[in-house]
Scaffold this active site. Structure first.
Site, short mmCIF file in Angstrom:
data_model
loop_
_atom_site.label_atom_id
_atom_site.label_comp_id
_atom_site.label_asym_id
_atom_site.label_seq_id
_atom_site.Cartn_x
_atom_site.Cartn_y
_atom_site.Cartn_z
N GLU A 398 0.84 -1.20 0.00
CA GLU A 398 0.00 0.00 0.00
C GLU A 398 0.87 1.24 0.00
O GLU A 398 2.01 1.21 0.48
CB GLU A 398 -0.85 0.02 1.29
CG GLU A 398 -2.27 -0.47 1.11
CD GLU A 398 -3.18 0.58 0.47
OE1 GLU A 398 -2.69 1.51 -0.19
OE2 GLU A 398 -4.41 0.43 0.62
N PHE A 451 -1.95 15.88 5.01
CA PHE A 451 -2.17 15.29 3.69
C PHE A 451 -0.87 15.36 2.90
O PHE A 451 -0.30 16.43 2.70
CB PHE A 451 -3.28 16.04 2.96
CG PHE A 451 -3.76 15.27 1.76
CD1 PHE A 451 -4.67 14.25 1.90
CD2 PHE A 451 -3.25 15.56 0.50
CE1 PHE A 451 -5.09 13.52 0.80
CE2 PHE A 451 -3.66 14.83 -0.60
CZ PHE A 451 -4.58 13.81 -0.45
#
Ligand code: 5GP
Length: 511
Positions: A398, A451
């Site tokens: 991932e 983020f």
């Protein structure tokens, strides 16, 4: 051994195991042993370093006078005892026993003494002694029990010695570590203090290195170039040293007179110090140099225009991913895993990671999508694995694990194919935001609750090609980012094939 002695042996073992304070252990040993065998007293005597005397280390049931009577000299009577043979003296006060303190024994009311040696790998370190008020022999069970106690006491002594030695080593190591910290924080402080750059171009270069998290030292070393006898008459101090690249940098302006002089010095430096790598850079050159290492000058790199901060530089990524790849290779030795990457964010990481895995492997990819804003966040697999993974060792790769919902969904799906094993490797772990606990075996980096983009990770499909991981600059990015603060994954490209959006509520039952 009678069953009543087993719990005592257990108690002694527990004492040995539970503390490193030798006195406490030995005291517990003599007391529990004396009580269990039902004698008048019990003591532990340790050999002096020169092995000429025995000293009381712990005792139970004996008066302070008796203990304080003096050390016991190691005479010939102790030869067989200190070679591993237990010794029984029926009447210690009898002249034949040749006791060193017969009067003290009589006053103490001691008749028989049974001694067992404390042996450590064939060497006696002391003795365990039991004193009884009436002449009494130990039963074979008791003797066996006492052998066990003596062995445990020897272990306790060895533990304490090792601990002492370790503590010394530790103190030394700690001292070195403290020195290291001190020098490091001094270095940091120096770094924190504004460096007095000799020229604005040097400052610009330093700012650029900082932005890309390339470590640097300003004028860290001077190289003598010429001597007059013992006296140094010419030195050269390069502007920068980049420890990550083991490279010295000298910046220069376009003024030809200075350049000619510097070139001469550099030639001399290379002759005298052939192991040193040094580059003379014009302003345009250092832009090129940074580009070579995957960096571009600030303001000129359109890709990085919205990046406020670099979290992991290309070098840091490369080094860590290599380590993770090596760890996976070790863990999967003798097996051939299937790496299942989750598109699209994983592509850059997966490409780099798999080149550091030395065991044979296969790769496959999955992609998931939200059904769109109207679907209340139901997740859909838009691309499933194509390899047969039944009975295989699957390693899911991932880019980032955030709430953990995506991975939770995927793991349930992959489990249904009944692989032999299934593990997870993620480039980034945003642990602070985890909602679903996910067992992640390999984490390259933990990231704060911000983020991040770059190195495969996008914001609205942009920034995937940045060679580093960075945090977007809220104020300077487009309205979306500025308005929403840190963009949430749910906002990115909902309805597009790569969207991982709106997974809340998509958890399989029981997750
Ligand atoms: P989770 O289901 O763990 O909450 O979300 C995982 C997915 O959300 C990631 O695979 C990624 O697509 C997206 N995501 C979560 N945090 C970030 C981030 O900081 N940056 C980017 N680009 N994507 C993120």
């Amino acid at each position: 051994m009678p069953s009543k002695l087993y719990p005592v042996l257990y108690e002694v073992a527990k004492a040995v195991n539970s503390t490193l304070v030798l006195d406490d252990v030995l005291r517990t040993i003599v007391e529990t042993t004396g009580r269990a065998v039902g004698v008048k007293g019990c003591s532990l005597l340790l050999l002096s370093p020169d092995r000429s005397e025995l000293w009381h280390a712990a005792s139970w049931g004996l008066s302070p006078d008796y203990i304080g009577k003096g050390p016991i000299r190691v005479t010939d009577h102790f030869t067989s005892l200190l070679h591993g043979q237990p010794q029984f003296v029926r009447d210690i006060t009898h002249p034949k026993a040749a006791a060193q303190y017969p009067e003290a024994a009589r006053q103490e009311g001691i008749a028989s003494v049974y001694s067992v040696p404390l042996m450590l790998r064939g060497d006696a370190v002391g003795i365990l002694r039991l004193y009884s008020a009436t002449p009494r022999r130990c039963t074979p069970h008791e003797r066996q029990f006492l052998d066990g106690v003596a062995d445990l006491a020897a272990v306790a002594i060895e533990n304490a010695r090792n601990y002492e030695a370790l503590r010394k080593d530790y103190e030394e190591a700690r001292h070195t570590l403290l020195e290291w910290y001190a020098s490091r924080s001094a270095e940091r402080q120096r770094g924190a203090r504004p460096v007095a750059f000799a020229h604005p171009s040097e400052e610009e270069f330093a700012r650029m290195l900082d932005f890309y998290r390339v470590r640097w030292q300003y004028e860290p070393r001077s190289f003598p170039l010429q001597w007059d006898g013992e006296r140094i008459v010419e030195m050269f101090t390069p502007d920068f040293y980049l420890p990550d690249h083991d490279l010295y940098i000298e910046l220069t302006t376009m003024r030809q007179r200075l350049v000619t002089q510097k070139n001469r010095k550099l030639r001399r430096l290379r002759e005298l110090y052939p192991d040193i790598t040094i580059r003379l850079l014009y302003r345009k050159d250092y832009h090129r140099l940074l580009a070579k290492y995957g960096y571009r000058p600030l303001g000129e790199d359109e890709r990085a225009a919205d990046v406020g901060r670099v979290l992991f530089s290309p070098l840091e990524l490369a080094e860590r991913i290599k380590e993770v790849g090596q760890q996976i290779s070790e863990d999967y030795a003798g097996r051939s895993p299937v790496l299942v990457g989750v598109l699209k964010g994983v592509i850059v990481f997966m490409a780099d990671l798999m080149r550091h895995i030395s065991v044979p492997l296969e790769v496959d990819f999955m992609a998931i999508s939200s059904l769109g804003p109207d679907a209340q966040g139901a997740v859909r697999i838009v691309k499933d694995v194509t390899r047969t993974i039944r009975g295989r060792d699957v390693l899911v790769v991932e880019d980032i694990v955030d709430t953990g919902m995506t991975l939770n969904y995927l793991l349930h799906h992959l489990q249904s194919f009944r692989p032999a094993s299934i593990e997870v490797c993620t480039l980034l772990d945003k642990r602070a935001r985890r909602l679903v606990p996910i067992p992640i075996k390999y984490v390259a980096f933990e990231v704060p609750d911000e983020f991040v983009v770059g190195y495969g990770l996008d914001y609205q499909e942009q920034y995937r090609h940045l060679p580093f991981i960075g945090v977007l600059r809220g104020e300077e990015a487009g309205g979306d980012v500025a308005g929403a603060g840190a963009p949430q994954p749910a906002q990115q490209g909902a309805g597009e094939p790569d969207a991982r959006s709106a997974l809340a509520g998509a958890l399989p039952q029981g997750a």
